[in-house]
Design an enzyme around this catalytic site. Structure first.
Site, PDB file in Angstrom:
ATOM      1  CE  LYS A  10      -3.782  -2.336   2.450  1.00  0.00           C
ATOM      2  NZ  LYS A  10      -4.695  -2.313   3.618  1.00  0.00           N
ATOM      3  CE1 TYR A  50      -9.541  -3.033   0.720  1.00  0.00           C
ATOM      4  CE2 TYR A  50      -9.126  -1.015  -0.481  1.00  0.00           C
ATOM      5  CZ  TYR A  50      -8.663  -2.073   0.264  1.00  0.00           C
ATOM      6  OH  TYR A  50      -7.319  -2.169   0.574  1.00  0.00           O
ATOM      7  CG  PHE A  58     -13.038   2.147   7.397  1.00  0.00           C
ATOM      8  CD1 PHE A  58     -12.577   1.448   6.288  1.00  0.00           C
ATOM      9  CD2 PHE A  58     -13.659   1.441   8.417  1.00  0.00           C
ATOM     10  CE1 PHE A  58     -12.734   0.067   6.189  1.00  0.00           C
ATOM     11  CE2 PHE A  58     -13.821   0.060   8.331  1.00  0.00           C
ATOM     12  CZ  PHE A  58     -13.352  -0.632   7.211  1.00  0.00           C
ATOM     13  CG  ASN A 113      -3.405  -2.498   7.087  1.00  0.00           C
ATOM     14  OD1 ASN A 113      -3.277  -2.079   5.936  1.00  0.00           O
ATOM     15  ND2 ASN A 113      -4.455  -3.183   7.477  1.00  0.00           N
ATOM     16  CG  HIS A 116      -4.956  -6.467  -0.236  1.00  0.00           C
ATOM     17  ND1 HIS A 116      -6.212  -6.500   0.324  1.00  0.00           N
ATOM     18  CD2 HIS A 116      -4.951  -7.405  -1.215  1.00  0.00           C
ATOM     19  CE1 HIS A 116      -6.936  -7.422  -0.293  1.00  0.00           C
ATOM     20  NE2 HIS A 116      -6.196  -7.983  -1.238  1.00  0.00           N
ATOM     21  CD  GLU A 127      -8.129  -9.373  -3.598  1.00  0.00           C
ATOM     22  OE1 GLU A 127      -8.838  -9.166  -2.599  1.00  0.00           O
ATOM     23  OE2 GLU A 127      -6.998  -9.907  -3.519  1.00  0.00           O
TER      24      GLU A 127
HETATM   25  P1  CMP Z   1      -7.195  -4.847   4.645  1.00  0.00           P
HETATM   26  O1  CMP Z   1      -7.646  -5.776   5.717  1.00  0.00           O
HETATM   27  O2  CMP Z   1      -6.122  -5.195   3.725  1.00  0.00           O
HETATM   28  O3  CMP Z   1      -8.494  -4.431   3.776  1.00  0.00           O
HETATM   29  C1  CMP Z   1      -9.436  -3.515   4.277  1.00  0.00           C
HETATM   30  C2  CMP Z   1      -8.704  -2.298   4.723  1.00  0.00           C
HETATM   31  O4  CMP Z   1      -9.515  -1.299   5.276  1.00  0.00           O
HETATM   32  C3  CMP Z   1      -7.748  -2.675   5.859  1.00  0.00           C
HETATM   33  O5  CMP Z   1      -6.739  -3.465   5.359  1.00  0.00           O
HETATM   34  C4  CMP Z   1      -7.372  -1.297   6.330  1.00  0.00           C
HETATM   35  O6  CMP Z   1      -6.413  -0.681   5.475  1.00  0.00           O
HETATM   36  C5  CMP Z   1      -8.707  -0.590   6.212  1.00  0.00           C
HETATM   37  N1  CMP Z   1      -9.426  -0.605   7.479  1.00  0.00           N
HETATM   38  C6  CMP Z   1      -9.939  -1.660   8.127  1.00  0.00           C
HETATM   39  N2  CMP Z   1     -10.549  -1.283   9.256  1.00  0.00           N
HETATM   40  C7  CMP Z   1     -10.419   0.054   9.327  1.00  0.00           C
HETATM   41  C8  CMP Z   1     -10.852   1.032  10.249  1.00  0.00           C
HETATM   42  N3  CMP Z   1     -11.553   0.704  11.340  1.00  0.00           N
HETATM   43  N4  CMP Z   1     -10.533   2.305  10.002  1.00  0.00           N
HETATM   44  C9  CMP Z   1      -9.856   2.637   8.890  1.00  0.00           C
HETATM   45  N5  CMP Z   1      -9.425   1.753   7.974  1.00  0.00           N
HETATM   46  C10 CMP Z   1      -9.704   0.479   8.187  1.00  0.00           C
END
Ligand code: CMP
Length: 156
Positions: A10, A50, A58, A113, A116, A127
């Site tokens: 990311k 998504y 979010f 984070n 992905h 994907e």
């Molecule tokens: P990932 O699990 O790869 O895919 C969904 C993404 O949404 C996750 O990583 C985060 O980057 C984002 N995400 C998930 N939960 C939250 C949250 N509570 N607030 C903001 N971003 C989120």
């Protein structure tokens, strides 16, 4: 079962200079890289990527985050690759992810984070089709699969 999983570094991973670190972890695990490119994600691709988060508060912030810079998109192949890669990646929230995982070692945030990884074989296919043309996925013989796996596991 031999599986493919789609991995994205990311924008935060790209900005923090963690592309090589992340790729190295998959390489040394014994996974096989079959596609790799830098690309940008469009609104249209992110809406589909998504779709399951569309109603979440979010969602728009997540899309803006994923469009901040280009991302690195990869397809990795291996036996049970989807679950194996999710273990290497760790829990969504970086500060709760297990030490030793990518997020456990390098991330603090729930949103920023770093990475992905596909959560199922079905989503990996979806994907892969969203980001890669057929000609961008490469089938080739791995020189080390015979060491990484047993003959039985390779079905040989
Ligand atoms: P990932 O699990 O790869 O895919 C969904 C993404 O949404 C996750 O990583 C985060 O980057 C984002 N995400 C998930 N939960 C939250 C949250 N509570 N607030 C903001 N971003 C989120």
């Amino acid at each position: 079962m031999m599986q493919q999983s789609v991995v994205l570094v990311k924008p935060d991973g790209l900005q923090r200079g963690l592309i090589g670190e992340i790729i190295a972890r998959f390489e040394r695990k014994g996974l096989k890289l079959v596609a790799l490119k830098m690309t940008t994600l469009s609104h249209d691709v992110l809406d589909q990527w998504y779709a399951h988060h569309k109603e979440k508060p979010f969602f728009s912030g997540l899309k803006a985050f994923m469009m901040q810079t280009p991302i690195i998109a990869m397809v990795w192949e291996g036996l049970d690759a989807v679950d194996t890669i999710r273990k290497l990646v760790g829990l969504t929230k970086g500060r709760e992810a297990e030490a030793g995982s990518i997020r456990g070692d390098f991330a603090m945030s729930q949103s920023n984070n770093l990475i992905h990884a596909s959560d199922s074989v079905e989503n990996a296919k979806k994907e892969r089709n969203l980001l890669f043309a057929q000609g961008e996925i490469f089938a080739y013989e791995s020189g080390v699969d015979c060491l990484v796996y047993s003959k039985e596991e390779l079905g040989k």
